[in-house]
Design a protein around this motif. Structure first.
Motif, PDB file in Angstrom:
ATOM      1  N   MET A   1      25.889  -8.838  14.514  1.00  0.00           N
ATOM      2  CA  MET A   1      24.926  -8.805  15.616  1.00  0.00           C
ATOM      3  C   MET A   1      25.570  -8.791  17.007  1.00  0.00           C
ATOM      4  O   MET A   1      25.098  -8.060  17.880  1.00  0.00           O
ATOM      5  CB  MET A   1      23.920  -9.950  15.488  1.00  0.00           C
ATOM      6  CG  MET A   1      23.051  -9.846  14.236  1.00  0.00           C
ATOM      7  SD  MET A   1      22.183  -8.273  14.069  1.00  0.00           S
ATOM      8  CE  MET A   1      20.952  -8.461  15.323  1.00  0.00           C
TER       9      MET A   1
ATOM     10  N   GLU B   1      21.651  -8.912   5.920  1.00  0.00           N
ATOM     11  CA  GLU B   1      22.033 -10.307   6.141  1.00  0.00           C
ATOM     12  C   GLU B   1      23.530 -10.459   6.418  1.00  0.00           C
ATOM     13  O   GLU B   1      24.228 -11.247   5.805  1.00  0.00           O
ATOM     14  CB  GLU B   1      21.584 -11.174   4.966  1.00  0.00           C
ATOM     15  CG  GLU B   1      20.070 -11.188   4.816  1.00  0.00           C
ATOM     16  CD  GLU B   1      19.593 -12.050   3.672  1.00  0.00           C
ATOM     17  OE1 GLU B   1      20.410 -12.748   3.040  1.00  0.00           O
ATOM     18  OE2 GLU B   1      18.385 -12.028   3.413  1.00  0.00           O
TER      19      GLU B   1
ATOM     20  N   PRO C   1      24.879 -11.308   9.684  1.00  0.00           N
ATOM     21  CA  PRO C   1      24.652 -11.674  11.084  1.00  0.00           C
ATOM     22  C   PRO C   1      25.899 -11.631  11.957  1.00  0.00           C
ATOM     23  O   PRO C   1      25.781 -11.535  13.178  1.00  0.00           O
ATOM     24  CB  PRO C   1      24.080 -13.089  11.008  1.00  0.00           C
ATOM     25  CG  PRO C   1      24.523 -13.621   9.692  1.00  0.00           C
ATOM     26  CD  PRO C   1      24.617 -12.428   8.775  1.00  0.00           C
TER      27      PRO C   1
ATOM     28  N   VAL D   1      21.102  -3.641  13.942  1.00  0.00           N
ATOM     29  CA  VAL D   1      19.874  -4.369  13.609  1.00  0.00           C
ATOM     30  C   VAL D   1      19.581  -4.227  12.114  1.00  0.00           C
ATOM     31  O   VAL D   1      19.297  -5.205  11.429  1.00  0.00           O
ATOM     32  CB  VAL D   1      18.688  -3.861  14.458  1.00  0.00           C
ATOM     33  CG1 VAL D   1      17.375  -4.459  13.981  1.00  0.00           C
ATOM     34  CG2 VAL D   1      18.913  -4.188  15.930  1.00  0.00           C
ATOM     35  N   TRP D   2      19.648  -3.004  11.623  1.00  0.00           N
ATOM     36  CA  TRP D   2      19.350  -2.778  10.201  1.00  0.00           C
ATOM     37  C   TRP D   2      20.380  -3.422   9.293  1.00  0.00           C
ATOM     38  O   TRP D   2      20.037  -4.023   8.280  1.00  0.00           O
ATOM     39  CB  TRP D   2      19.262  -1.284   9.906  1.00  0.00           C
ATOM     40  CG  TRP D   2      18.015  -0.637  10.436  1.00  0.00           C
ATOM     41  CD1 TRP D   2      16.840  -1.245  10.752  1.00  0.00           C
ATOM     42  CD2 TRP D   2      17.822   0.752  10.716  1.00  0.00           C
ATOM     43  NE1 TRP D   2      15.934  -0.340  11.220  1.00  0.00           N
ATOM     44  CE2 TRP D   2      16.506   0.896  11.205  1.00  0.00           C
ATOM     45  CE3 TRP D   2      18.632   1.873  10.615  1.00  0.00           C
ATOM     46  CZ2 TRP D   2      15.977   2.125  11.571  1.00  0.00           C
ATOM     47  CZ3 TRP D   2      18.102   3.098  10.979  1.00  0.00           C
ATOM     48  CH2 TRP D   2      16.787   3.223  11.457  1.00  0.00           C
TER      49      TRP D   2
ATOM     50  N   TRP E   1      12.939  -6.630  11.662  1.00  0.00           N
ATOM     51  CA  TRP E   1      14.198  -5.947  11.930  1.00  0.00           C
ATOM     52  C   TRP E   1      14.093  -4.451  11.655  1.00  0.00           C
ATOM     53  O   TRP E   1      14.723  -3.651  12.318  1.00  0.00           O
ATOM     54  CB  TRP E   1      15.356  -6.554  11.138  1.00  0.00           C
ATOM     55  CG  TRP E   1      15.172  -6.562   9.649  1.00  0.00           C
ATOM     56  CD1 TRP E   1      14.666  -7.595   8.903  1.00  0.00           C
ATOM     57  CD2 TRP E   1      15.451  -5.504   8.743  1.00  0.00           C
ATOM     58  NE1 TRP E   1      14.631  -7.227   7.577  1.00  0.00           N
ATOM     59  CE2 TRP E   1      15.105  -5.950   7.450  1.00  0.00           C
ATOM     60  CE3 TRP E   1      15.966  -4.227   8.881  1.00  0.00           C
ATOM     61  CZ2 TRP E   1      15.257  -5.164   6.306  1.00  0.00           C
ATOM     62  CZ3 TRP E   1      16.113  -3.438   7.744  1.00  0.00           C
ATOM     63  CH2 TRP E   1      15.770  -3.908   6.476  1.00  0.00           C
TER      64      TRP E   1
ATOM     65  N   PRO F   1       9.323  -5.758   7.596  1.00  0.00           N
ATOM     66  CA  PRO F   1      10.167  -6.737   8.293  1.00  0.00           C
ATOM     67  C   PRO F   1      10.370  -6.353   9.765  1.00  0.00           C
ATOM     68  O   PRO F   1      10.499  -5.170  10.095  1.00  0.00           O
ATOM     69  CB  PRO F   1      11.505  -6.668   7.546  1.00  0.00           C
ATOM     70  CG  PRO F   1      11.230  -5.944   6.272  1.00  0.00           C
ATOM     71  CD  PRO F   1      10.011  -5.110   6.492  1.00  0.00           C
TER      72      PRO F   1
ATOM     73  N   GLY G   1      22.885  -5.724  10.250  1.00  0.00           N
ATOM     74  CA  GLY G   1      23.077  -7.139  10.559  1.00  0.00           C
ATOM     75  C   GLY G   1      21.957  -8.020  10.045  1.00  0.00           C
ATOM     76  O   GLY G   1      22.197  -9.052   9.415  1.00  0.00           O
ATOM     77  N   GLU G   2      20.741  -7.618  10.307  1.00  0.00           N
ATOM     78  CA  GLU G   2      19.588  -8.403   9.857  1.00  0.00           C
ATOM     79  C   GLU G   2      19.157  -8.023   8.446  1.00  0.00           C
ATOM     80  O   GLU G   2      18.925  -8.876   7.609  1.00  0.00           O
ATOM     81  CB  GLU G   2      18.411  -8.226  10.822  1.00  0.00           C
ATOM     82  CG  GLU G   2      18.591  -8.908  12.143  1.00  0.00           C
ATOM     83  CD  GLU G   2      18.623 -10.425  12.041  1.00  0.00           C
ATOM     84  OE1 GLU G   2      17.830 -11.005  11.278  1.00  0.00           O
ATOM     85  OE2 GLU G   2      19.460 -11.020  12.733  1.00  0.00           O
ATOM     86  N   GLY G   3      19.023  -6.720   8.206  1.00  0.00           N
ATOM     87  CA  GLY G   3      18.516  -6.262   6.915  1.00  0.00           C
ATOM     88  C   GLY G   3      19.427  -6.588   5.756  1.00  0.00           C
ATOM     89  O   GLY G   3      18.968  -6.975   4.683  1.00  0.00           O
TER      90      GLY G   3
END
Length: 139
Positions: A98, A93, A95, A86-87, A36, A34, A89-91
């Motif tokens: 962020m 889920e 958000p 990043v890990w 992210w 991914p 917030g995105e990984g």
């Protein structure tokens, strides 16, 4: 006070390497990595190298007292906050985390500006330390 910077830098590099190996296992298994995960990996690697450099630069430049504490704390917070957001917030889920990237980025910027201030305001005769008179080995 520079021990935390150096230790955080080496821990960050070890963490980045573990993540890199995990990315390799994903690729070797035919799966995509991914984006992210790649972004967090790259940021942690670069900022961790800078943490180690900062661990040596802070005493050489002569940053002391509260400024030294501020540089150390803010740099470590930014070092882990940027890839962490990043890990997580995105990984994971989440958000809503962020926007905190701005906070971690500001921590890094302020620590660099304190180092700039210390560099510009210190007596230049102290930069780099004094010669010890010891002859380096030839090996």
């Amino acid at each position: 006070m520079t021990k935390p910077l150096k230790a955080s830098g080496f821990l960050g590099l070890a963490t980045m390497m573990v993540v890199g190996l995990y990315q390799f296992t994903l690729l070797a298994g035919g799966n995509a990595v991914p984006g992210w995960m790649i972004g967090g990996h790259a940021h942690l690697g670069v900022i961790s190298i800078l943490a180690i450099v900062m661990g040596f630069a802070v005493p050489v430049i002569g940053v002391t007292g509260r400024l030294r504490t501020a540089v150390t704390g803010m740099f470590i917070a930014g070092q882990w906050g940027i890839p962490g957001v990043v890990w997580i917030g995105e990984g994971a889920e989440l958000p809503f985390l962020m926007p905190t990237a701005f906070l971690w980025g500001i921590c890094l910027i302020v620590s660099m500006l304190i180092m700039l201030y210390a560099t510009l305001t210190q007596d230049s005769s102290g930069i780099g330390g004094e010669a010890t008179g010891v002859t380096p080995a030839d090996d």
